[in-house]
Write an enzyme that holds these catalytic residues in place. Structure first.
Site, PDB file in Angstrom:
ATOM      1  N   ASP A   1       1.025  -1.148  -0.148  1.00  0.00           N
ATOM      2  CA  ASP A   1       0.042  -0.111   0.052  1.00  0.00           C
ATOM      3  C   ASP A   1       0.926   1.218   0.146  1.00  0.00           C
ATOM      4  O   ASP A   1       1.503   1.659   1.002  1.00  0.00           O
ATOM      5  CB  ASP A   1      -0.991   0.130   1.143  1.00  0.00           C
ATOM      6  CG  ASP A   1      -2.127  -1.175   1.220  1.00  0.00           C
ATOM      7  OD1 ASP A   1      -1.797  -2.123   0.604  1.00  0.00           O
ATOM      8  OD2 ASP A   1      -3.001  -0.918   1.792  1.00  0.00           O
TER       9      ASP A   1
ATOM     10  N   LYS B   1      -6.938   3.338  -3.106  1.00  0.00           N
ATOM     11  CA  LYS B   1      -7.214   3.461  -1.759  1.00  0.00           C
ATOM     12  C   LYS B   1      -7.451   4.723  -1.119  1.00  0.00           C
ATOM     13  O   LYS B   1      -6.642   5.648  -1.585  1.00  0.00           O
ATOM     14  CB  LYS B   1      -6.213   2.706  -1.004  1.00  0.00           C
ATOM     15  CG  LYS B   1      -6.337   2.587   0.654  1.00  0.00           C
ATOM     16  CD  LYS B   1      -5.290   1.972   1.360  1.00  0.00           C
ATOM     17  CE  LYS B   1      -5.140   1.979   2.875  1.00  0.00           C
ATOM     18  NZ  LYS B   1      -4.043   1.287   3.515  1.00  0.00           N
TER      19      LYS B   1
ATOM     20  N   LYS C   1     -10.345   0.289  -2.175  1.00  0.00           N
ATOM     21  CA  LYS C   1     -10.057   0.112  -0.792  1.00  0.00           C
ATOM     22  C   LYS C   1     -10.348   1.251  -0.129  1.00  0.00           C
ATOM     23  O   LYS C   1      -9.723   2.188   0.084  1.00  0.00           O
ATOM     24  CB  LYS C   1      -8.648  -0.195  -0.473  1.00  0.00           C
ATOM     25  CG  LYS C   1      -8.469  -0.612   1.045  1.00  0.00           C
ATOM     26  CD  LYS C   1      -7.190  -1.112   1.229  1.00  0.00           C
ATOM     27  CE  LYS C   1      -6.715  -1.209   2.694  1.00  0.00           C
ATOM     28  NZ  LYS C   1      -5.495  -1.577   2.908  1.00  0.00           N
TER      29      LYS C   1
END
Ligand SMILES: O=C[C@H](O)COP(=O)(O)O
Length: 317
Positions: free
Chosen positions: A154, A217, A253
Site C-alpha cells: 500500500d 485506496k 479500498k
C-alpha cells in the site's frame, strides 16, 4: 487464489488528455452520496450474509507506533479466525478469514510467519503516512517489504503533485513504485482528505491507475478526513472509466474511520450499484480497518442470539 495468480494492471502510457477530460459534478455527487445510507438496499435477513462477506474483504490493520510482534501475532490469529465458530455455524458458513492483514514494514516477517500463507500480508510503504522520505528510500522500502514476504504493498502518493497539478510527476513516481513492487499487488493511497477537491480525487485516481495501480485506496487513516461516501463514489466512477478505457478492473479500498457494520453494508451497497457484483470479492474490494471487525462480530452475535456481547451496542439502523 494467491496474489501472483491474479491479473495485474499493466497500466497505460501517460495521457494528459485523459486527465484534462475529467469532469466531476460535485453538488450532484454530494446529493447522491447523502441518499445512500438512508436506503434499505440490504434486507434485514440478508444482513448476516453481507456482514460475513464484508469480513472476507477486510484488510485487518494495525498501524501504530507502539505495535509489537505480540500485537501483530494476535491480529493475525484474529484474521485467520475472525468470527466465533458457533456464529459461523449458525449462519451456515464453514470457514471465514479476513482478506489480508496490513502492517508496517518492520512487522512483515512476524505477520508472514503468523499467517503461514493462508492470507496475504500487506505492508504500508513509501514513507507511510506522509510519503515525504527521500524517493530512492521509498522505493527501497517497497523492495524490502516484498523481500520480507509482503504480497501486497500500500503506497502513498506525493500529494504535492496533485495540489500542483503536476500529473506527469505523479504518474512517473507511481510507475516507479509499481515496478519496485515486482510481483506484489500495489494499492495507491491517495490521501483524499488532503487533495482539496473531488476533481483532484478523480484525476489522481485516473493517473495512478494509468501508472499501473492494482487498487486505489482512499486514505492512510491518519488524515483529518479519511474514507467518505462522496470520495468513494468519485473513485468508483474513476475505476469504471478506467475499465472502459483500458479493459482492466482496478480494485477499491476505503480506509480510515470505517468502524461500524452498518457503514460497511452502505459501502457494499454503493459498490454493487456503481461497479456491480464482480467487485464484491476480495480480489477487487477491501476495507482498510482496525476496528470494523469487532462491530461486525457483535452484530452477527445479535443476529444469531438476539443479544449483544456488550450493552452499549445498538442494532444496525
Ligand atoms: O487502512 C488503514 C487504516 O489506517 C485503518 O484505519 P482505522 O484504524 O480508522 O480503521
Amino acid at each position: 487464489m494467491t496474489a501472483s495468480d491474479l491479473p495485474r494492471n499493466a497500466g497505460m502510457p501517460f495521457d494528459p488528455a485523459v486527465v484534462e477530460a475529467v469532469r466531476v459534478n460535485t453538488p450532484a455527487t454530494l446529493r447522491r452520496a447523502a441518499t445512500i445510507p438512508a436506503r434499505r438496499s440490504v434486507k434485514k435477513d440478508h444482513q448476516a450474509a453481507w456482514l460475513a462477506r464484508a469480513v472476507s474483504m477486510i484488510d485487518l490493520t494495525t498501524l501504530s507506533g507502539d505495535d509489537t510482534p505480540g500485537r501483530v501475532r494476535r491480529l493475525c490469529a484474529k484474521a485467520l479466525s475472525p468470527v466465533r465458530a458457533d456464529l459461523l455455524e449458525a449462519i451456515g458458513l464453514p470457514d471465514l478469514t479476513t482478506g489480508a492483514v496490513c502492517v508496517y514494514h518492520d512487522m512483515v516477517p512476524v505477520a508472514v510467519e503468523a499467517v503461514a500463507g493462508r492470507i496475504p500480508v500487506a505492508a504500508v510503504s513509501t514513507g507511510f503516512p506522509a510519503g515525504l522520505s527521500p524517493f530512492h528510500l521509498r522505493l527501497r522500502e517497497i523492495e524490502e517489504s516484498v523481500a520480507a514476504g509482503a504480497t501486497e504493498i500500500d503506497i502513498v502518493i506525493s500529494r504535492r503533485h496533485v495540489l500542483a497539478g503536476d500529473w506527469a510527476a505523479l504518474y512517473d513516481e507511481t510507475a516507479q513504485m509499481r515496478a519496485a513492487c515486482r510481483d506484489a499487488h500495489m494499492k495507491a493511497i491517495l490521501a483524499t482528505g488532503e487533495l482539496g477537491t473531488l476533481k483532484n480525487v478523480m484525476k489522481a485516481s485516473m493517473v495512478t491507475m494509468m501508472a499501473g495501480s492494482d487498487f486505489i485506496k482512499t486514505s492512510t487513516g491518519k488524515e483529518a478526513v479519511n474514507a467518505t461516501l462522496p470520495v468513494s463514489l468519485t473513485m468508483m466512477r474513476a475505476i469504471r472509466a478506467y475499465d472502459a478505457a483500458a479493459g482492466f478492473k482496478v480494485g477499491y479500498k476505503p480506509a480510515g474511520g470505517v468502524s461500524k457494520a452498518k457503514d460497511a453494508i452502505t459501502y457494499l451497497a454503493l459498490l454493487k450499484e456503481e461497479l456491480g457484483d464482480r467487485w464484491l470479492r476480495p480480489d477487487l474490494f477491501r476495507f482498510g480497518a482496525s476496528s470494523l471487525l469487532g462491530d461486525i462480530e457483535r452484530q452477527l452475535e445479535h443476529h444469531v442470539t438476539g443479544r449483544y456481547s456488550s450493552s452499549h451496542r445498538h442494532a444496525i439502523g
